[in-house]
Design a protein around this motif. Sequence first.
Motif, PDB file in Angstrom:
ATOM      1  N   ARG A  31       0.850  -1.203   0.000  1.00 31.93           N
ATOM      2  CA  ARG A  31       0.000   0.000   0.000  1.00 31.93           C
ATOM      3  C   ARG A  31       0.879   1.244   0.000  1.00 31.93           C
ATOM      4  N   GLU A  35      -0.513   6.288   3.350  1.00 31.96           N
ATOM      5  CA  GLU A  35      -1.691   5.824   4.093  1.00 31.96           C
ATOM      6  C   GLU A  35      -1.339   5.567   5.555  1.00 31.96           C
ATOM      7  N   HIS A  36      -0.148   4.999   5.788  1.00 32.31           N
ATOM      8  CA  HIS A  36       0.299   4.762   7.164  1.00 32.31           C
ATOM      9  C   HIS A  36       0.518   6.100   7.878  1.00 32.31           C
ATOM     10  N   ARG A  38      -0.848   8.989   7.297  1.00 32.69           N
ATOM     11  CA  ARG A  38      -2.147   9.601   7.563  1.00 32.69           C
ATOM     12  C   ARG A  38      -2.819   8.937   8.766  1.00 32.69           C
TER      13      ARG A  38
END
Length: 171
Positions: A31, A35-36, A38
């Motif tokens: 991914r 994303e991590h 955030r």
Amino acid sequence: MTETPRAPLTPAEAETVARAAHAGQTDKAGRPYAEHLRAVAEGVRRRGGDEEQIAAAWLHDAVEDGRLSDQWLEEAALTRRTKDIVLAVTKRPGEPPEAYAARILTTPGALLVKEADLAHNADPARLAVLDEATRTRLTEKYTRMRALLGLVAGERSEGTEGPDGRTGRTD
């Protein structure tokens, strides 16, 4: 002639820097790494973290992952506290987990950022896409770090730092 002090980066500006620094990077599940970042920043916000802690959450892996240098961090328009938090949660090569945890525990504001980081790293949905050996290894690693930091599943332990830098339960 003296330099005019720069206003510290806002969390939104730290987000922009972090997203650019981690562009193209993916996590263990493939991914986008942002994303991590955030999720950690949001976790800090939900736990009552302040702007300095949220900015540190966005930048928490940038130096460790070699995306930003120690020199960049030192010269960045960030508060000393934000810089100290980023440095505290930056694992050093060969560093024993006990030393890493001790640094986090002695740096005001760092525990909350690491707590949010561990919560996202240990998210069962995130771990579920990994092979069983990796999932087991990471689960054990995160459980051990939570114990070293005095964190109990789902809550902060007595005597550990809350988002305001004070100790005790936050519930």
